[in-house]
Design a protein around this motif. Structure first.
Motif, short mmCIF file in Angstrom:
data_model
loop_
_atom_site.label_atom_id
_atom_site.label_comp_id
_atom_site.label_asym_id
_atom_site.label_seq_id
_atom_site.Cartn_x
_atom_site.Cartn_y
_atom_site.Cartn_z
N THR A 1 -1.95 0.19 92.87
CA THR A 1 -1.25 1.08 93.78
C THR A 1 -2.20 2.18 94.22
O THR A 1 -3.12 2.53 93.50
CB THR A 1 0.00 1.72 93.12
N TYR A 2 -2.00 2.70 95.42
CA TYR A 2 -2.86 3.76 95.92
C TYR A 2 -2.21 5.13 95.79
O TYR A 2 -2.66 6.10 96.37
CB TYR A 2 -3.21 3.51 97.39
N SER A 3 -1.12 5.22 95.07
CA SER A 3 -0.43 6.48 94.89
C SER A 3 -0.97 7.19 93.64
O SER A 3 -0.86 6.67 92.54
CB SER A 3 1.08 6.24 94.73
N PRO A 4 -1.56 8.40 93.76
CA PRO A 4 -2.15 9.06 92.59
C PRO A 4 -1.13 9.44 91.52
O PRO A 4 -1.42 9.31 90.33
CB PRO A 4 -2.83 10.30 93.18
N ASP A 5 0.06 9.89 91.94
CA ASP A 5 1.03 10.32 90.92
C ASP A 5 1.54 9.16 90.10
O ASP A 5 1.66 9.24 88.88
CB ASP A 5 2.18 11.10 91.56
N SER A 6 1.85 8.03 90.76
CA SER A 6 2.35 6.88 90.00
C SER A 6 1.25 6.27 89.14
O SER A 6 1.50 5.81 88.02
CB SER A 6 2.94 5.83 90.94
N PRO B 1 2.31 -5.88 83.26
CA PRO B 1 1.34 -6.09 82.18
C PRO B 1 1.04 -4.81 81.41
O PRO B 1 0.86 -3.75 82.00
CB PRO B 1 0.10 -6.60 82.92
N GLY B 2 0.99 -4.91 80.09
CA GLY B 2 0.66 -3.77 79.26
C GLY B 2 1.84 -2.90 78.87
O GLY B 2 1.67 -1.91 78.14
N SER B 3 3.04 -3.25 79.31
CA SER B 3 4.22 -2.45 78.97
C SER B 3 4.59 -2.64 77.50
O SER B 3 4.44 -3.72 76.95
CB SER B 3 5.41 -2.85 79.85
N LEU C 1 8.65 -11.86 89.19
CA LEU C 1 7.41 -12.38 88.62
C LEU C 1 6.20 -11.93 89.42
O LEU C 1 5.15 -11.61 88.86
CB LEU C 1 7.47 -13.91 88.58
N SER C 2 6.35 -11.89 90.74
CA SER C 2 5.22 -11.54 91.61
C SER C 2 4.93 -10.05 91.60
O SER C 2 3.78 -9.63 91.47
CB SER C 2 5.51 -12.02 93.05
N ILE C 3 5.96 -9.22 91.74
CA ILE C 3 5.74 -7.78 91.87
C ILE C 3 5.22 -7.17 90.58
O ILE C 3 4.41 -6.24 90.60
CB ILE C 3 7.03 -7.07 92.34
N THR C 4 5.64 -7.69 89.42
CA THR C 4 5.19 -7.11 88.16
C THR C 4 3.68 -7.26 87.98
O THR C 4 3.05 -6.43 87.32
CB THR C 4 5.91 -7.74 86.96
N ARG C 5 3.09 -8.29 88.55
CA ARG C 5 1.64 -8.49 88.42
C ARG C 5 0.85 -7.42 89.16
O ARG C 5 -0.34 -7.23 88.89
CB ARG C 5 1.25 -9.87 88.92
N TYR C 6 1.47 -6.74 90.10
CA TYR C 6 0.78 -5.72 90.89
C TYR C 6 0.95 -4.31 90.32
O TYR C 6 0.34 -3.37 90.82
CB TYR C 6 1.32 -5.71 92.32
N LEU C 7 1.78 -4.15 89.31
CA LEU C 7 2.13 -2.82 88.83
C LEU C 7 1.43 -2.48 87.53
O LEU C 7 1.17 -3.36 86.71
CB LEU C 7 3.64 -2.71 88.64
#
Length: 289
Positions: free
Chosen positions: A241-246, A154-156, A131-137
Motif C-alpha cells: 500500500t502507498y498509504s503511510p498511516d496504514s 500474511p503475518g497476522s 483470497l486475492s486482496i489479503t495477499r496485497y495487505l
C-alpha cells in the motif's frame, strides 16, 4: 484471452472440479469448463486456467479442483507438485482479476472501507476476492464471508482467531457478488504519538536508542538492532500500500506480535520515530519509480 492460448470446450459433468486442462506444454492444449457455473466463479476459473497455460513449468493434465496449498508428509511427490501448481495458478488468477497496482492505488487514496467497496466491483466471487486482496495487505487484516471461514493477510497473529471482533480496532462490511464480506483491522494507531520532524538523530541513532531500553549487553543490543532493522526492511520491500498511516499501523502491529521484542522498545518515542521515517522514506522512493 483463454481462446488465444487453447481450445475451449464447455461440458457437463458431475465431478466437483470446475475445469480440466489437458496438453499443457504442448502445441494444442484443451481447456474443459464445467457448464452451469455462475459468472463470477467462471471468470476466476478461466483466469486460473490461463495461469496454467502461461506458467511454463505447468505441464500435462491439471484439474481445477480445490487441492489446497499446504504440504504434508502424507502427500506423494506428484501430489505435492500438483498442489503447488494449483496454488500458483490461483495466485495468478487473483493478480489478473485484481491487479496489485489497482489495489495499491485504491488504498492510497481512500479509507479501507471505501477502497474495499471499490475493489469489490472486480467481478470475482466473495471467496476469490478475499483470497486475492489479503495477499496485497500488510499484517493485521482479517476477512470473513457471511460469518464463515477467515481469510488473513500474511503475518497476522491468529492466536485470538475466535475473538477477532473483540481485538479489532476497525471493522466494516461490504458486498461482493451479492454476498456480505466483513473485514477486521487489528492494527491500531496510524502515526507516532510525538512529532518526528524536530528530532535531528539519524534512523540508526533512533533505533539504537530504542533498543537500549530493552537492556542486555552491547553485543546483544546491536544484534537486536540489526534484527529489527532487517524485519522492517523486509516488510517494506514487500510493501502493499502507498498509504503511510496504514503502512505504519500494520508494521507496528506485526512487530508487536514478536515475543522476543520487549514492549518498552516498540512503545518508545524513538522506535515510533524510526519506523515512521522508514515508512515515509520507502514510500518516497516508490513514487519516484
Amino acid at each position: 484471452m483463454v481462446e488465444q492460448l487453447a481450445e475451449v470446450r464447455t461440458e457437463t459433468w458431475s465431478n466437483p472440479c470446475d475445469a480440466l486442462t489437458i496438453g499443457l506444454g504442448t502445441k494444442h492444449p484443451v481447456v474443459f469448463l464445467r457448464a452451469g457455473a455462475y459468472e463470477t466463479r467462471r471468470r476466476f476459473t478461466i483466469a486460473h486456467e490461463v495461469g496454467h497455460l502461461v506458467i511454463p513449468w505447468h505441464v500435462g493434465t491439471l484439474a481445477g479442483c480445490d487441492t489446497g496449498s499446504d504440504f504434508d508428509a502424507s502427500r506423494t511427490r506428484s501430489e505435492s507438485r500438483t498442489a503447488a501448481q494449483e496454488s500458483e495458478a490461483q495466485k495468478f488468477a487473483g493478480a489478473l482479476l485484481l491487479p496489485y497496482s489497482v489495489a495499491a492505488d485504491a488504498f492510497a487514496s481512500s479509507t479501507a472501507q471505501r477502497a474495499l467497496e471499490e475493489l469489490a466491483k472486480s467481478g470475482m466471487s466473495a471467496e476469490a476476492f478475499c483470497l486475492s486482496i489479503t495477499r496485497y495487505l500488510l499484517p493485521g487484516f482479517v476477512f470473513t464471508v457471511e460469518g464463515e471461514n477467515k481469510y488473513w493477510s500474511p503475518g497476522s497473529n491468529r492466536a485470538n482467531a475466535s475473538e477477532i471482533d473483540e481485538h479489532a480496532h476497525e471493522t466494516g462490511s461490504f458486498t461482493v457478488s451479492g454476498r456480505e464480506v466483513q473485514y477486521y483491522r487489528l492494527a491500531s494507531r496510524s502515526e507516532p504519538a510525538q512529532s518526528v520532524d524536530d528530532d535531528i538523530r539519524t534512523d540508526t541513532e533512533l533505533l539504537r536508542a530504542a533498543v537500549s531500553l530493552g537492556g542486555g549487553t552491547a553485543e546483544e543490543q546491536e544484534a537486536r538492532r540489526m534484527s529489527l532493522n532487517g524485519v522492517v526492511a523486509g516488510k517494506l520491500s514487500l510493501l502493499r500500500t502507498y498509504s503511510p498511516d496504514s503502512t505504519y499501523s500494520m508494521l507496528m502491529y506485526h512487530i508487536g506480535q514478536k515475543p522476543d521484542i520487549p514492549a518498552r522498545i516498540i512503545e518508545s518515542a524513538e522506535f515510533e520515530r524510526y519506523l515512521w521515517r522508514r515508512v515515509n522514506g520507502r514510500l518516497a522512493s516508490l513514487k519516484k519509480k
